[in-house]
Design a protein around this motif. Structure first.
Motif, PDB file in Angstrom:
ATOM      1  N   SER A  24       0.820  -1.198   0.000  1.00 54.99           N
ATOM      2  CA  SER A  24       0.000   0.000   0.000  1.00 54.99           C
ATOM      3  C   SER A  24       0.863   1.261   0.000  1.00 54.99           C
ATOM      4  N   LYS A  25       1.947   1.226   0.779  1.00 52.21           N
ATOM      5  CA  LYS A  25       2.833   2.390   0.852  1.00 52.21           C
ATOM      6  C   LYS A  25       3.548   2.616  -0.472  1.00 52.21           C
ATOM      7  N   LEU A  26       4.036   1.542  -1.112  1.00 50.84           N
ATOM      8  CA  LEU A  26       4.725   1.668  -2.398  1.00 50.84           C
ATOM      9  C   LEU A  26       3.792   2.203  -3.475  1.00 50.84           C
ATOM     10  N   LYS A  27       2.546   1.761  -3.432  1.00 50.66           N
ATOM     11  CA  LYS A  27       1.566   2.243  -4.403  1.00 50.66           C
ATOM     12  C   LYS A  27       1.328   3.737  -4.221  1.00 50.66           C
ATOM     13  N   GLY A  28       1.253   4.177  -2.952  1.00 49.54           N
ATOM     14  CA  GLY A  28       1.072   5.598  -2.682  1.00 49.54           C
ATOM     15  C   GLY A  28       2.262   6.424  -3.138  1.00 49.54           C
ATOM     16  N   MET A  29       3.457   5.896  -2.944  1.00 50.49           N
ATOM     17  CA  MET A  29       4.663   6.610  -3.373  1.00 50.49           C
ATOM     18  C   MET A  29       4.705   6.744  -4.887  1.00 50.49           C
ATOM     19  N   LYS A  30       4.326   5.691  -5.605  1.00 51.10           N
ATOM     20  CA  LYS A  30       4.318   5.752  -7.066  1.00 51.10           C
ATOM     21  C   LYS A  30       3.323   6.792  -7.570  1.00 51.10           C
ATOM     22  N   GLN A  31       2.144   6.830  -6.927  1.00 45.71           N
ATOM     23  CA  GLN A  31       1.138   7.809  -7.342  1.00 45.71           C
ATOM     24  C   GLN A  31       1.607   9.233  -7.071  1.00 45.71           C
ATOM     25  N   LYS A  32       2.283   9.416  -5.938  1.00 45.23           N
ATOM     26  CA  LYS A  32       2.787  10.748  -5.592  1.00 45.23           C
ATOM     27  C   LYS A  32       3.887  11.171  -6.539  1.00 45.23           C
ATOM     28  N   SER A  68      -1.473  14.797 -14.007  1.00 42.80           N
ATOM     29  CA  SER A  68      -1.241  14.723 -15.445  1.00 42.80           C
ATOM     30  C   SER A  68      -0.844  16.088 -15.984  1.00 42.80           C
ATOM     31  N   ASN A  69       0.106  16.109 -16.981  1.00 44.83           N
ATOM     32  CA  ASN A  69       0.548  17.381 -17.595  1.00 44.83           C
ATOM     33  C   ASN A  69      -0.578  18.067 -18.332  1.00 44.83           C
ATOM     34  N   ASN A  70      -1.594  17.319 -18.686  1.00 46.19           N
ATOM     35  CA  ASN A  70      -2.719  17.905 -19.412  1.00 46.19           C
ATOM     36  C   ASN A  70      -3.749  18.532 -18.490  1.00 46.19           C
ATOM     37  N   THR A  71      -3.528  18.387 -17.165  1.00 42.42           N
ATOM     38  CA  THR A  71      -4.495  18.919 -16.228  1.00 42.42           C
ATOM     39  C   THR A  71      -4.142  20.345 -15.861  1.00 42.42           C
TER      40      THR A  71
END
Length: 415
Positions: free
Chosen positions: A379-387, A392-395
């Motif tokens: 769960s922590k690794l997934k959060g780090m990847k998302q952070k 998105s550059n288009n946002t």
């Protein structure tokens, strides 16, 4: 001399279950004389297969009769109509189709019928031995009752039951006088009261409670329950599987008046039994509430508690009543006046688990810890990847929205 009891098999829409039960019946031991009648009663399910199974079954021990109900009766009315066959056959042994019988079930039933025919407190005989308290969702262990094959429980049996004509007439008379509305009857466990309206069993149990009657239950079970999917069960379950008798015995049936093992509908031992076992209790008027499922109000009660009471016993022996019977002083059980439904702490839940079950092994503990840590790490690794990926550059960036979110976060944290 009593005639041989008639077997009544109740089925609906489970041809495989019916086949399994009938095969177990064919392998059981029966008297050499008199013959044994078999009645197979099938409610109308629209499926012809159970009827084919019943018609094709060879019964070499006596007359076989198949009743195919023309209209759908429903479980309650179907069982009641089968109980009414006592007027025609006298003593009956009733078996629903998801059961399996011991080879010695019939011998036991005959001995029990003879032993309790003149016992005014016994309203029926169970072939199934209860090992689980459904009201408390905890194991049930009846105390030793000498050389008796039976203990007594204020719960009507439905997983293999034996009724005499007199037993059934008593229940039927009560039902005709009082009807099916049991809302004003006191002393019914909440789970039983909540059973569906199709339940005949809660009516029969209510009859026992209102008349202070009991069923005789065996210590060694003569039936077991496969828990096949059916009207009141969506998936199969082994929860109610119990060992069944594999050897014949001399069938010593205990007398109700001399019995120590008498339990109410909550699976609580009678106070008089504990008074006989421990003289220190004889001058007290109390209720037994060791499972903690009764509403006792301010009544003096023997219950699981950490509070100091007029008497205290250790929650140590199994079954729980033995700590009281042998006067094992300590913590865990008290003779107290207090509400029982206080919130359970993690410590009290752990102690309850430890008493009724067992400590998990070190291997199991380490496995559980590893699984937990692995889940947290993922769960922590997934959060780090998302952070790290960020928005998105288009946002388009909207500082005003960010400020609003920050304000909402502070507002939430301050609540």
């Amino acid at each position: 001399m009593r005639s041989n009891p008639t077997l009544i098999v109740i089925g609906y829409n489970r041809p495989k279950s019916l086949t399994r039960l009938l095969e177990s019946l064919s392998k059981a031991h029966y008297p050499a004389e008199g013959g044994v009648q078999l009645v197979i009663s099938l409610d109308n399910s629209g499926n012809p297969e159970p009827g084919h199974v019943a018609q094709a079954f060879d019964w070499p021990h006596g007359e076989k009769r198949v009743i195919l109900r023309e209209t759908r009766l429903g479980l309650r009315q179907h069982v009641l109509s089968c109980g009414d066959l006592t007027e025609e056959y006298g003593d009956v042994i009733v078996l629903e189709d998801d059961l399996f019988v011991s080879p010695f079930f019939y011998e036991y039933a005959k001995h029990a019928l003879a032993a309790y025919e003149n016992s005014p407190k016994v309203a029926g005989i169970s072939l199934y031995s209860m090992q689980f308290n459904q009201t408390a969702s905890l194991p049930f262990m009846p105390i030793d009752n000498g050389n008796s094959e039976t203990y007594f429980l204020q719960l009507a049996a439905s997983w293999g039951q034996v009724w005499s004509r007199e037993n059934w007439r008593g229940f039927r008379q009560w039902l005709s006088e009082h009807g099916t509305d049991i809302s004003n009857v006191k002393g019914i466990p909440p789970d039983i009261r909540a059973w569906p309206e199709s339940s005949w069993l809660k009516l029969h149990t209510t009859y026992l409670i209102t008349h202070d009657l009991y069923f005789a239950y065996p210590y060694s079970s003569l039936t077991t329950n496969f828990g096949d999917p059916g009207q009141h069960m969506n998936i199969s379950s082994s929860r109610y599987q119990v060992p069944i008798r594999q050897q014949a015995t001399d069938y010593q049936m205990g007398n109700f008046d001399d019995s120590l093992a008498i339990y109410d509908a909550y699976f609580e031992l009678a106070p008089e039994s504990l008074k006989r076992l421990n003289p220190r209790l004889r001058n007290y008027d109390f209720e037994v509430n060791l499972y903690g499922t009764k509403e006792c109000g301010n009544a003096l009660q023997l219950t699981r508690t950490q509070s100091r009471g007029e008497l205290n016993f250790a929650l140590s022996m199994k079954p729980m009543e033995l700590s009281i019977a042998h006067n094992i002083e300590g913590e865990g059980i008290g003779l107290v006046r207090q509400p029982v439904h206080a919130p359970q702490t993690a410590e009290s839940e752990y102690e309850l688990y430890r008493f009724f079950y067992k400590f998990p092994t070190l291997k199991l503990i380490l496995f559980a810890v590893r699984e937990r840590l692995q889940g947290l790490l993922e769960s922590k690794l997934k959060g780090m990847k998302q952070k790290k990926a960020g928005p998105s550059n288009n946002t388009p960036k909207r500082p005003d929205s960010a400020a609003l979110e920050s304000g909402n976060s502070r507002a939430v944290s301050n609540k």
